[in-house]
Design a protein around this motif. Structure first.
Motif, PDB file in Angstrom:
ATOM      1  N   HIS A 118       0.816  -1.208   0.000  1.00 63.28           N
ATOM      2  CA  HIS A 118       0.000   0.000   0.000  1.00 63.28           C
ATOM      3  C   HIS A 118       0.852   1.262   0.000  1.00 63.28           C
ATOM      4  CE1 HIS A 118      -4.176  -1.598   0.662  1.00 63.28           C
ATOM      5  NE2 HIS A 118      -3.457  -2.678   0.921  1.00 63.28           N
ATOM      6  N   GLY A 119       2.144   1.118  -0.313  1.00 67.22           N
ATOM      7  CA  GLY A 119       2.990   2.283  -0.482  1.00 67.22           C
ATOM      8  C   GLY A 119       3.524   2.911   0.778  1.00 67.22           C
ATOM      9  N   ARG A 120       3.515   2.162   1.896  1.00 67.55           N
ATOM     10  CA  ARG A 120       4.088   2.653   3.148  1.00 67.55           C
ATOM     11  C   ARG A 120       5.510   2.114   3.304  1.00 67.55           C
ATOM     12  NH1 ARG A 120      -1.620   0.800   5.579  1.00 67.55           N
ATOM     13  NH2 ARG A 120      -0.769  -1.142   4.758  1.00 67.55           N
ATOM     14  N   PHE A 121       6.398   2.933   3.850  1.00 64.01           N
ATOM     15  CA  PHE A 121       7.801   2.555   4.015  1.00 64.01           C
ATOM     16  C   PHE A 121       8.007   2.068   5.447  1.00 64.01           C
ATOM     17  CE2 PHE A 121      12.409   4.116   4.460  1.00 64.01           C
ATOM     18  CZ  PHE A 121      12.938   3.053   3.757  1.00 64.01           C
ATOM     19  N   VAL A 122       8.404   0.811   5.584  1.00 67.05           N
ATOM     20  CA  VAL A 122       8.646   0.211   6.897  1.00 67.05           C
ATOM     21  C   VAL A 122      10.147   0.006   7.057  1.00 67.05           C
ATOM     22  CG1 VAL A 122       8.235  -1.790   8.382  1.00 67.05           C
ATOM     23  CG2 VAL A 122       6.389  -0.893   6.951  1.00 67.05           C
ATOM     24  N   ALA A 123      10.720   0.639   8.076  1.00 68.13           N
ATOM     25  CA  ALA A 123      12.167   0.561   8.308  1.00 68.13           C
ATOM     26  C   ALA A 123      12.443   0.546   9.795  1.00 68.13           C
ATOM     27  CB  ALA A 123      12.887   1.742   7.650  1.00 68.13           C
ATOM     28  N   GLY A 124      13.496  -0.167  10.173  1.00 72.50           N
ATOM     29  CA  GLY A 124      13.856  -0.261  11.579  1.00 72.50           C
ATOM     30  C   GLY A 124      15.181   0.408  11.868  1.00 72.50           C
ATOM     31  N   SER A 125      15.502   0.499  13.143  1.00 72.05           N
ATOM     32  CA  SER A 125      16.770   1.080  13.573  1.00 72.05           C
ATOM     33  C   SER A 125      17.619   0.023  14.259  1.00 72.05           C
ATOM     34  CB  SER A 125      16.536   2.270  14.505  1.00 72.05           C
ATOM     35  OG  SER A 125      15.895   1.863  15.696  1.00 72.05           O
ATOM     36  N   MET A 126      18.838   0.406  14.610  1.00 69.47           N
ATOM     37  CA  MET A 126      19.757  -0.533  15.228  1.00 69.47           C
ATOM     38  C   MET A 126      20.685   0.181  16.205  1.00 69.47           C
ATOM     39  SD  MET A 126      22.509  -1.224  12.145  1.00 69.47           S
ATOM     40  CE  MET A 126      23.745  -1.927  13.257  1.00 69.47           C
ATOM     41  N   ASP A 127      21.127  -0.571  17.196  1.00 70.53           N
ATOM     42  CA  ASP A 127      22.182  -0.117  18.082  1.00 70.53           C
ATOM     43  C   ASP A 127      23.505  -0.210  17.325  1.00 70.53           C
ATOM     44  OD1 ASP A 127      23.054   0.263  21.121  1.00 70.53           O
ATOM     45  OD2 ASP A 127      24.388  -1.233  20.234  1.00 70.53           O
ATOM     46  N   MET A 128      24.258   0.880  17.238  1.00 74.37           N
ATOM     47  CA  MET A 128      25.447   0.888  16.389  1.00 74.37           C
ATOM     48  C   MET A 128      26.569   0.003  16.923  1.00 74.37           C
ATOM     49  SD  MET A 128      25.672   4.636  14.611  1.00 74.37           S
ATOM     50  CE  MET A 128      25.430   5.647  16.061  1.00 74.37           C
ATOM     51  N   ASP A 129      26.516  -0.365  18.205  1.00 72.96           N
ATOM     52  CA  ASP A 129      27.457  -1.349  18.747  1.00 72.96           C
ATOM     53  C   ASP A 129      26.914  -2.769  18.607  1.00 72.96           C
ATOM     54  OD1 ASP A 129      29.400   0.489  19.481  1.00 72.96           O
ATOM     55  OD2 ASP A 129      28.465   0.863  21.436  1.00 72.96           O
ATOM     56  N   GLU A 130      25.671  -2.882  18.083  1.00 74.76           N
ATOM     57  CA  GLU A 130      24.985  -4.178  17.908  1.00 74.76           C
ATOM     58  C   GLU A 130      25.044  -4.980  19.199  1.00 74.76           C
ATOM     59  OE1 GLU A 130      25.330  -6.155  14.125  1.00 74.76           O
ATOM     60  OE2 GLU A 130      26.338  -4.418  13.232  1.00 74.76           O
TER      61      GLU A 130
ATOM     62  N   GLY B 225      22.925  -3.628  22.457  1.00 72.12           N
ATOM     63  CA  GLY B 225      21.753  -3.421  23.309  1.00 72.12           C
ATOM     64  C   GLY B 225      20.469  -3.297  22.524  1.00 72.12           C
ATOM     65  N   PRO B 226      19.325  -3.636  23.152  1.00 72.84           N
ATOM     66  CA  PRO B 226      18.022  -3.571  22.468  1.00 72.84           C
ATOM     67  C   PRO B 226      17.483  -2.144  22.426  1.00 72.84           C
ATOM     68  CG  PRO B 226      17.724  -4.352  24.702  1.00 72.84           C
ATOM     69  CD  PRO B 226      19.211  -4.168  24.522  1.00 72.84           C
ATOM     70  N   ASN B 227      18.199  -1.281  21.721  1.00 67.44           N
ATOM     71  CA  ASN B 227      17.885   0.146  21.717  1.00 67.44           C
ATOM     72  C   ASN B 227      17.202   0.616  20.435  1.00 67.44           C
ATOM     73  OD1 ASN B 227      19.189   0.533  24.275  1.00 67.44           O
ATOM     74  ND2 ASN B 227      21.144   0.325  23.209  1.00 67.44           N
ATOM     75  N   GLY B 228      16.968  -0.300  19.506  1.00 70.72           N
ATOM     76  CA  GLY B 228      16.338   0.055  18.244  1.00 70.72           C
ATOM     77  C   GLY B 228      14.843  -0.194  18.244  1.00 70.72           C
ATOM     78  N   ALA B 229      14.207   0.197  17.143  1.00 67.30           N
ATOM     79  CA  ALA B 229      12.762   0.031  16.993  1.00 67.30           C
ATOM     80  C   ALA B 229      12.427  -0.159  15.519  1.00 67.30           C
ATOM     81  CB  ALA B 229      12.020   1.239  17.555  1.00 67.30           C
ATOM     82  N   LEU B 230      11.183  -0.536  15.263  1.00 68.86           N
ATOM     83  CA  LEU B 230      10.676  -0.700  13.905  1.00 68.86           C
ATOM     84  C   LEU B 230       9.612   0.357  13.674  1.00 68.86           C
ATOM     85  CD1 LEU B 230      10.691  -2.455  11.306  1.00 68.86           C
ATOM     86  CD2 LEU B 230       8.870  -3.825  12.353  1.00 68.86           C
ATOM     87  N   TYR B 231       9.717   1.069  12.531  1.00 73.50           N
ATOM     88  CA  TYR B 231       8.832   2.196  12.245  1.00 73.50           C
ATOM     89  C   TYR B 231       8.103   2.007  10.922  1.00 73.50           C
ATOM     90  CZ  TYR B 231      11.811   4.462  15.740  1.00 73.50           C
ATOM     91  OH  TYR B 231      12.501   4.771  16.879  1.00 73.50           O
ATOM     92  N   ARG B 232       6.963   2.684  10.807  1.00 73.58           N
ATOM     93  CA  ARG B 232       6.231   2.759   9.549  1.00 73.58           C
ATOM     94  C   ARG B 232       6.078   4.237   9.171  1.00 73.58           C
ATOM     95  NH1 ARG B 232       1.286   1.411  11.030  1.00 73.58           N
ATOM     96  NH2 ARG B 232       0.415   3.496  10.660  1.00 73.58           N
ATOM     97  N   LEU B 233       6.590   4.581   8.002  1.00 75.80           N
ATOM     98  CA  LEU B 233       6.441   5.934   7.460  1.00 75.80           C
ATOM     99  C   LEU B 233       5.304   5.907   6.455  1.00 75.80           C
ATOM    100  CD1 LEU B 233       7.550   8.878   7.106  1.00 75.80           C
ATOM    101  CD2 LEU B 233       9.030   7.944   5.300  1.00 75.80           C
TER     102      LEU B 233
END
Length: 294
Positions: free
Chosen positions: A111-123, A125-133
């Motif tokens: 449906h044309g929505r952009f789904v992208a997640g984030s990450m902890d740059m040290d890989e 800790g659980p500091n990232g999330a999943l987003y929908r734009l």
């Protein structure tokens, strides 16, 4: 379970951290990114007419927009990008308060929505999330507590969403709300404990099978819709990072790789590390990637 495959170097690009191969059926061009080289590249189906654009920060993923340009997930948030001018404009940074994270892998749903997640740059800790734009450029949190977001993709009917927190060593499946873009019924789809490596970028073919790059183990794995292993392809590099079907018939699997691992604890690779590869003769076709409607 391994099998021979016609693996060719498509572009000898030596990307620091190649990611996100994206075939666009409208342009008949292949896009990919160098996450740590802060760069987007594009070529033809035969690996010629190479063009590149610099972006102002580390880039996790990109998707083409409906009319022109692209939407990007950068370390500094979601942006729109103009290929003609090179201008990169901020939409929203959902983690401006988290200096140790960056946005990472993403794709567009049916449906044309952009789904992208984030990450902890040290890989670590659980500091990232999943987003929908959404197309109206609003940002919504779908999940939190993620170490390293990777491999978002959908079943052919769009009703099942696949995603991995890479260091969970498994791919999860969710029920995906076609109208709402929401996630429910999370369950384990496939485990990498016996395969080795860790699940990175992924795509779904026209038969509904999931293809995943097992980074740090030099393998591409095809999973049946029930999560069982259907096929394993051994790559000429350890650090293959992501996959996408393309070419005029959508029957070539493009594979990115990294020349230099992001952290010292990850394995180094051989002389072909960082190249963009093309796997021919698989007897499988992919699905067109949708464009972002915003």
């Amino acid at each position: 379970m391994s099998n021979d495959a016609d693996i060719r170097i498509h572009v000898a690009c030596k990307n620091i951290l190649g990611e996100g191969p994206l075939w666009d059926v409208e342009e008949q061009r292949l896009y990919w990114i160098d996450s740590f080289g802060n760069q987007i590249s594009r070529c033809t189906a035969d690996g010629t007419e190479i063009e590149s654009w610099d972006v102002p920060a580390k880039i996790g993923s990109m998707a083409l927009r409906r009319n022109s340009g692209a939407v990007l997930s950068l370390q500094t948030g979601f942006h729109v990008f103009d290929f003609k001018t090179g201008e990169c404009a901020l939409i929203h940074d959902p983690e401006v308060h988290l200096p140790g994270t960056r946005l990472n892998d993403g794709k567009v749903d049916r449906h044309g929505r952009f789904v992208a997640g984030s990450m902890d740059m040290d890989e670590a800790g659980p500091n990232g999330a999943l987003y929908r734009l959404d197309p109206d450029l609003s940002v919504h949190v779908l999940e939190s507590g993620i170490i390293c977001s990777n491999g978002p993709c959908w079943s052919p009917d769009g009703k099942t969403f696949y995603f991995t927190d890479t260091w969970s060593k498994e791919i999860s499946a969710y029920d995906y709300g076609l109208l709402t873009g929401t996630l429910t019924n999370k369950r384990r789809f496939a485990s990498f404990e016996e395969i080795g490596g860790a699940p990175d970028g992924a795509t779904v073919d026209a038969e509904g099978f999931v293809w995943s790059a097992a980074v740090y183990s030099g393998q591409i794995v095809r999973f049946a819709p029930d999560g069982s292993i259907d096929r394993i392809i051994k790559m000429p590099v350890l650090n293959a990072t992501s996959v996408n079907f393309g070419g005029p018939k959508l029957d070539v699997l493009y594979v990115t790789s990294m020349a230099r691992p992001p952290l010292p604890r990850f394995p180094e690779d051989g002389p072909m590390a960082g190249h963009l590869f093309a796997i021919h003769g698989l007897g499988v076709r992919g699905l067109p990637e949708p464009r972002f409607l915003g």
